[in-house]
Structure formats: C-alpha cells, structure tokens
Scaffold this motif. Structure first.
Motif, PDB file in Angstrom:
ATOM      1  N   SER A 113     -50.245  67.335  46.475  1.00 50.46           N
ATOM      2  CA  SER A 113     -49.274  66.243  46.420  1.00 50.46           C
ATOM      3  C   SER A 113     -49.948  64.970  46.895  1.00 50.46           C
ATOM      4  O   SER A 113     -50.545  64.952  47.973  1.00 50.46           O
ATOM      5  N   LYS A 114     -49.878  63.922  46.084  1.00 52.85           N
ATOM      6  CA  LYS A 114     -50.514  62.672  46.506  1.00 52.85           C
ATOM      7  C   LYS A 114     -49.606  61.870  47.422  1.00 52.85           C
ATOM      8  O   LYS A 114     -50.047  61.316  48.422  1.00 52.85           O
ATOM      9  N   THR A 142     -44.117  66.321  45.806  1.00 53.02           N
ATOM     10  CA  THR A 142     -44.367  67.736  45.472  1.00 53.02           C
ATOM     11  C   THR A 142     -44.369  68.577  46.754  1.00 53.02           C
ATOM     12  O   THR A 142     -43.899  69.715  46.764  1.00 53.02           O
ATOM     13  N   ARG A 143     -44.890  68.004  47.818  1.00 48.62           N
ATOM     14  CA  ARG A 143     -44.849  68.721  49.108  1.00 48.62           C
ATOM     15  C   ARG A 143     -43.412  69.055  49.481  1.00 48.62           C
ATOM     16  O   ARG A 143     -43.096  70.180  49.868  1.00 48.62           O
ATOM     17  N   GLY A 178     -48.343  67.696  41.738  1.00 46.08           N
ATOM     18  CA  GLY A 178     -47.916  66.458  41.115  1.00 46.08           C
ATOM     19  C   GLY A 178     -48.757  66.258  39.856  1.00 46.08           C
ATOM     20  O   GLY A 178     -49.884  66.788  39.762  1.00 46.08           O
ATOM     21  N   GLY A 231     -51.165  63.045  32.872  1.00 49.00           N
ATOM     22  CA  GLY A 231     -51.108  64.281  32.082  1.00 49.00           C
ATOM     23  C   GLY A 231     -51.816  65.475  32.693  1.00 49.00           C
ATOM     24  O   GLY A 231     -51.897  66.531  32.060  1.00 49.00           O
ATOM     25  N   GLY A 261     -43.451  66.127  37.795  1.00 41.60           N
ATOM     26  CA  GLY A 261     -44.034  65.125  36.927  1.00 41.60           C
ATOM     27  C   GLY A 261     -43.092  64.040  36.461  1.00 41.60           C
ATOM     28  O   GLY A 261     -42.886  63.064  37.181  1.00 41.60           O
ATOM     29  N   PRO A 262     -42.564  64.238  35.317  1.00 43.75           N
ATOM     30  CA  PRO A 262     -41.978  63.072  34.671  1.00 43.75           C
ATOM     31  C   PRO A 262     -40.870  62.444  35.511  1.00 43.75           C
ATOM     32  O   PRO A 262     -40.175  63.119  36.265  1.00 43.75           O
ATOM     33  N   ALA A 315     -40.768  61.933  41.747  1.00 44.50           N
ATOM     34  CA  ALA A 315     -40.271  60.748  42.455  1.00 44.50           C
ATOM     35  C   ALA A 315     -41.396  59.739  42.568  1.00 44.50           C
ATOM     36  O   ALA A 315     -42.572  60.118  42.628  1.00 44.50           O
ATOM     37  N   LEU A 316     -41.040  58.483  42.589  1.00 45.70           N
ATOM     38  CA  LEU A 316     -42.061  57.433  42.743  1.00 45.70           C
ATOM     39  C   LEU A 316     -41.525  56.312  43.627  1.00 45.70           C
ATOM     40  O   LEU A 316     -40.471  55.732  43.340  1.00 45.70           O
ATOM     41  N   LEU A 336     -43.281  54.531  34.306  1.00 50.78           N
ATOM     42  CA  LEU A 336     -43.317  55.005  35.693  1.00 50.78           C
ATOM     43  C   LEU A 336     -42.266  54.270  36.527  1.00 50.78           C
ATOM     44  O   LEU A 336     -42.591  53.485  37.415  1.00 50.78           O
TER      45      LEU A 336
END
Ligand code: FMN
Length: 175
Positions: free
Chosen positions: A9-10, A14-15, A54, A58, A86-87, A125-126, A148
C-alpha cells in the motif's frame, strides 16, 4: 486455521482494507493478522493467505508481485485469495468491478502461479494531500483529475461480504 492478510500500500487505503479483512476473519472466530509485505511475513507460518495491492498505472505494486513470486511454492500449497484496490470509478466501457479490463497486468501470471480461490478488485481511495511529487504530476496531466478523482470510494459492504466468503471457505474442511 491461521490466516495472513498481506498487503502492499502506498498511501494506506489498501492497508486499511487488509486490516478490515483480518478483523472480519477474527470476528468469525479465526486467527488472522494483517501485515505489510515490507515486514516480510513468513507465508509458511500460515494456513491460508490473502494478498492485496494498490494498483498504479495498471500494475500491482512491485513488492506485492514479488511477494507472490517468491512465495509461489508455499502459496500454491495453501488456500489463497488475491485482491486489488484500484479504480476510483468505473472507466468508460466497463460495467462492473468484475470486468477483466480492471485486473492489473500481473494477475494472469499470479493466478497461474498460485491458483487463488478468488481474485477481486475493490474501489480504492485517493487523497491528493498525501500524494508524492510524481503522482501529483500525473494528476496534473490533461484528464489526470478525471481519471484519478479525489475521494474514498471503498465499498466496505462489498469488502465485508468478500471476507465473510473467505471465512466460510476456511471453515469448511477441504474434501
Ligand atoms: C498516480 C496514480 C495512478 C493510479 N493508477 C491506477 C490504475 O492504473 N488503475 C487503478 O485501478 N487505480 C489506479 N490508481 C488508484 C489507486 O489504485 C487507489 O488510489 C488505491 O486505493 C491506492 O492504494 P494505496 O493507498 O494502498 O496505495 C492510481 C492512483 C494514483 C495516485
């Protein structure tokens, strides 16, 4: 039955999905822990493994792909599930998260290698404030913001239902 939910996870979304899945499994009475691939958890110490990453441009994050490749023999011998975070929305031309277009590039190879019980894509999520310089620049490209968008699109009901499915599968001894 001891389950590892291992993730790359960046920026943490995702974490949080991995931690939520582990928590769900514990609620179902199973032993489960979430760990970053960076913590180098030993897959062979677990009876089942869920791997998540994450998705960027792609692709799964390299360390998640490497974890599966390096643990290929151990994972192929255990029940395994893969997920991608992802998306941020469904791209034009796709109708659901099941669309094969949304699967990261390496999923075919990883499926072949470890024969997962299931491979799922979840919305991610972003938060622009968290992005590193390179990712901020990508968002500044024409269409970057459309592709994004900012926001938390994770569907916790969808993730919970998937985790419950894993718990059910693990509760039934293999024939
Ligand atoms: C620069 C950038 C590129 C991205 N590229 C993709 C992509 O190609 N496909 C996708 O499904 N999601 C893409 N995403 C969305 C991320 O996968 C999503 O934000 C995810 O929840 C991030 O997980 P993390 O916070 O655990 O790193 C991208 C996000 C950023 C910032």
């Amino acid at each position: 039955m001891k389950t590892l939910v291992v993730y790359a996870s960046k920026y943490g979304s995702t974490r949080e999905i991995a931690e939520f899945i582990a928590e769900k499994l514990r609620h179902q009475g199973m032993e489960a822990e979430a760990a970053s691939v960076g913590a180098a958890p030993r897959a062979r110490d677990y009876d089942a493994v869920v791997v998540g990453s994450g998705v960027y441009m792609g692709h799964w994050l390299r360390e998640a792909t490497e974890f599966v490749r390096q643990n290929r023999a151990v994972l192929a011998d255990r029940p395994v599930w893969l997920f991608s975070s992802g998306p941020l929305h469904l791209p034009a031309g796709t109708e659901s998260l099941d669309d094969p277009e949304l699967q990261p590039e390496e999923i075919g190879e990883l499926r072949e290698a470890v024969r997962p019980r299931d491979t799922r894509v979840f919305f991610g999520a972003l938060d622009p404030a968290q992005l590193g310089f390179g990712h901020r620049m990508i968002r500044k490209l024409p269409a970057g913001r459309d592709l994004l968008p900012e926001g938390d699109f994770r569907d916790w009901d969808d993730i919970a239902a998937w985790a419950d499915g894993i718990a059910r599968a693990l509760a039934v001894p293999a024939a």
